[in-house]
Design an enzyme around this catalytic site. Structure first.
Site, PDB file in Angstrom:
ATOM      1  N   GLN A  50       0.826  -1.215   0.000  1.00  0.00           N
ATOM      2  CA  GLN A  50       0.000   0.000   0.000  1.00  0.00           C
ATOM      3  C   GLN A  50       0.864   1.271   0.000  1.00  0.00           C
ATOM      4  O   GLN A  50       0.359   2.361  -0.259  1.00  0.00           O
ATOM      5  CB  GLN A  50      -0.959   0.005   1.194  1.00  0.00           C
ATOM      6  CG  GLN A  50      -2.028  -1.087   1.109  1.00  0.00           C
ATOM      7  CD  GLN A  50      -2.956  -1.036   2.299  1.00  0.00           C
ATOM      8  OE1 GLN A  50      -2.690  -1.663   3.322  1.00  0.00           O
ATOM      9  NE2 GLN A  50      -4.034  -0.289   2.191  1.00  0.00           N
ATOM     10  N   CYS A  95     -10.559   0.074   3.643  1.00  0.00           N
ATOM     11  CA  CYS A  95      -9.147  -0.058   3.248  1.00  0.00           C
ATOM     12  C   CYS A  95      -8.622   1.322   2.866  1.00  0.00           C
ATOM     13  O   CYS A  95      -9.296   2.053   2.120  1.00  0.00           O
ATOM     14  CB  CYS A  95      -9.054  -1.018   2.063  1.00  0.00           C
ATOM     15  SG  CYS A  95      -7.377  -1.243   1.446  1.00  0.00           S
ATOM     16  N   LEU A  96      -7.436   1.669   3.352  1.00  0.00           N
ATOM     17  CA  LEU A  96      -6.864   2.975   3.020  1.00  0.00           C
ATOM     18  C   LEU A  96      -6.597   3.112   1.518  1.00  0.00           C
ATOM     19  O   LEU A  96      -6.513   4.226   1.017  1.00  0.00           O
ATOM     20  CB  LEU A  96      -5.566   3.198   3.810  1.00  0.00           C
ATOM     21  CG  LEU A  96      -5.741   3.404   5.318  1.00  0.00           C
ATOM     22  CD1 LEU A  96      -4.380   3.435   6.011  1.00  0.00           C
ATOM     23  CD2 LEU A  96      -6.515   4.679   5.615  1.00  0.00           C
ATOM     24  N   GLU A 138      -5.195  -7.979   5.497  1.00  0.00           N
ATOM     25  CA  GLU A 138      -3.823  -7.512   5.209  1.00  0.00           C
ATOM     26  C   GLU A 138      -3.018  -8.576   4.476  1.00  0.00           C
ATOM     27  O   GLU A 138      -2.230  -8.250   3.575  1.00  0.00           O
ATOM     28  CB  GLU A 138      -3.117  -7.100   6.505  1.00  0.00           C
ATOM     29  CG  GLU A 138      -3.755  -5.938   7.251  1.00  0.00           C
ATOM     30  CD  GLU A 138      -3.979  -4.695   6.391  1.00  0.00           C
ATOM     31  OE1 GLU A 138      -3.225  -4.488   5.427  1.00  0.00           O
ATOM     32  OE2 GLU A 138      -4.930  -3.949   6.670  1.00  0.00           O
ATOM     33  N   HIS A 141      -3.568  -8.464   0.850  1.00  0.00           N
ATOM     34  CA  HIS A 141      -2.757  -7.439   0.162  1.00  0.00           C
ATOM     35  C   HIS A 141      -1.406  -8.021  -0.273  1.00  0.00           C
ATOM     36  O   HIS A 141      -0.905  -7.694  -1.358  1.00  0.00           O
ATOM     37  CB  HIS A 141      -2.477  -6.254   1.085  1.00  0.00           C
ATOM     38  CG  HIS A 141      -3.554  -5.222   1.132  1.00  0.00           C
ATOM     39  ND1 HIS A 141      -3.932  -4.490   0.028  1.00  0.00           N
ATOM     40  CD2 HIS A 141      -4.318  -4.768   2.164  1.00  0.00           C
ATOM     41  CE1 HIS A 141      -4.891  -3.641   0.368  1.00  0.00           C
ATOM     42  NE2 HIS A 141      -5.152  -3.786   1.668  1.00  0.00           N
TER      43      HIS A 141
HETATM   44  C1  Y12 Z   1     -11.480  -4.815   8.921  1.00  0.00           C
HETATM   45  C2  Y12 Z   1     -10.673  -5.118   7.863  1.00  0.00           C
HETATM   46  C3  Y12 Z   1      -9.466  -4.504   7.727  1.00  0.00           C
HETATM   47  C4  Y12 Z   1      -9.033  -3.610   8.660  1.00  0.00           C
HETATM   48  C5  Y12 Z   1      -7.701  -2.935   8.579  1.00  0.00           C
HETATM   49  C6  Y12 Z   1      -7.429  -2.181   7.329  1.00  0.00           C
HETATM   50  N1  Y12 Z   1      -8.336  -1.093   7.073  1.00  0.00           N
HETATM   51  C7  Y12 Z   1      -8.159   0.169   7.518  1.00  0.00           C
HETATM   52  O1  Y12 Z   1      -7.286   0.437   8.299  1.00  0.00           O
HETATM   53  C8  Y12 Z   1      -9.075   1.203   6.961  1.00  0.00           C
HETATM   54  C9  Y12 Z   1      -8.929   2.479   7.247  1.00  0.00           C
HETATM   55  C10 Y12 Z   1      -9.704   3.564   6.656  1.00  0.00           C
HETATM   56  C11 Y12 Z   1      -9.545   4.845   7.161  1.00  0.00           C
HETATM   57  C12 Y12 Z   1     -10.228   5.922   6.615  1.00  0.00           C
HETATM   58  O2  Y12 Z   1      -9.975   7.209   7.046  1.00  0.00           O
HETATM   59  C13 Y12 Z   1     -10.765   7.804   8.023  1.00  0.00           C
HETATM   60  O3  Y12 Z   1     -11.656   7.206   8.561  1.00  0.00           O
HETATM   61  C14 Y12 Z   1     -10.394   9.184   8.407  1.00  0.00           C
HETATM   62  C15 Y12 Z   1     -11.110   5.728   5.588  1.00  0.00           C
HETATM   63  O4  Y12 Z   1     -11.870   6.830   5.149  1.00  0.00           O
HETATM   64  C16 Y12 Z   1     -11.595   7.439   3.973  1.00  0.00           C
HETATM   65  O5  Y12 Z   1     -10.764   7.002   3.230  1.00  0.00           O
HETATM   66  C17 Y12 Z   1     -12.374   8.661   3.637  1.00  0.00           C
HETATM   67  C18 Y12 Z   1     -11.272   4.460   5.055  1.00  0.00           C
HETATM   68  C19 Y12 Z   1     -10.555   3.370   5.589  1.00  0.00           C
HETATM   69  C20 Y12 Z   1      -9.838  -3.313   9.725  1.00  0.00           C
HETATM   70  C21 Y12 Z   1     -11.069  -3.916   9.847  1.00  0.00           C
HETATM   71 CO    CO Z   2      -6.508  -2.765   2.836  1.00  0.00          CO
END
Ligand code: Y12
Ligand code: CO
Length: 171
Positions: A50, A95-96, A138, A141
């Site tokens: 990523q 997902c970021l 993860e 990925h």
């Molecule tokens: C379930 C499956 C996978 C995970 C870990 C990986 N996913 C994340 O860390 C997602 C983060 C994320 C953060 C965001 O940003 C904010 O909320 C400020 C986001 O929002 C935007 O992009 C606008 C989207 C995803 C955890 C649980």
């Molecule tokens: Co992801």
């Protein structure tokens, strides 16, 4: 140092990441940069691809019961292997690399993961619930897969349409 995040539909996200062989200062600096990137982006997890590095490295930092993300809960995972996957659960994943989209995805409920820490020590962890889901997300990925590829045909089509619209609006 925060690193730029690669976002869908960038084809780099399809790369199959390679095993880490050197547990050296360069790896430690990269892990520290991944941590800054994950926290500053409000992520719970981040895989190396990523940030455009095709190495089998991922970070997870699952919030505690009060919703706090603490450095003590940081899991640095290198060259992971899964076993003993059992049960199933549905969780709304994000997902970021696919900003602003959250979708219900079915995963194993419990699993065991063998991995290496930053010093090359072998570790074993048993995970369930959110940690299990995040580990599977993860590790996908590392194999070039995104959670949106698990969506049924109709939901995937809808996602592609909405995502394109959103990307256009951002330009
Ligand atoms: C379930 C499956 C996978 C995970 C870990 C990986 N996913 C994340 O860390 C997602 C983060 C994320 C953060 C965001 O940003 C904010 O909320 C400020 C986001 O929002 C935007 O992009 C606008 C989207 C995803 C955890 C649980
Ligand atoms: Co992801």
């Amino acid at each position: 140092m925060k690193l730029p995040i690669v976002v869908y539909p960038n084809k780099r996200l399809k790369a199959i990441s390679k095993e880490v062989t050197e547990f050296d200062a360069k790896l430690h600096k990269f892990l520290d940069d991944m941590y800054d990137t994950m926290l500053e982006s409000n992520g719970l997890g981040l895989a190396a691809i990523q940030v455009d590095v095709a190495s089998r490295v991922l970070l997870l930092c699952i919030p505690d019961d009060e919703g706090e993300q603490s450095y003590d809960d940081l899991l640095e995972v290198i060259n992971p292997k899964l076993s003993k996957m059992t049960g199933s659960m549905v969780y709304q994943e994000g997902c970021l690399s696919v900003p602003s989209f959250y979708e219900d995805i079915e995963r194993y409920e419990k699993l065991t993961m063998i991995y290496f820490d930053r010093h090359g020590n072998e570790k074993v962890i048993e995970a369930d619930g959110l940690l299990s889901v995040a580990i599977q997300h993860e590790i996908d990925h590392l194999d070039g897969k995104l959670f949106i590829e698990k969506l049924p045909y109709g939901r995937r089509k809808k996602f592609e349409k909405e995502y394109k619209k959103l990307q256009k609006a951002k330009k």
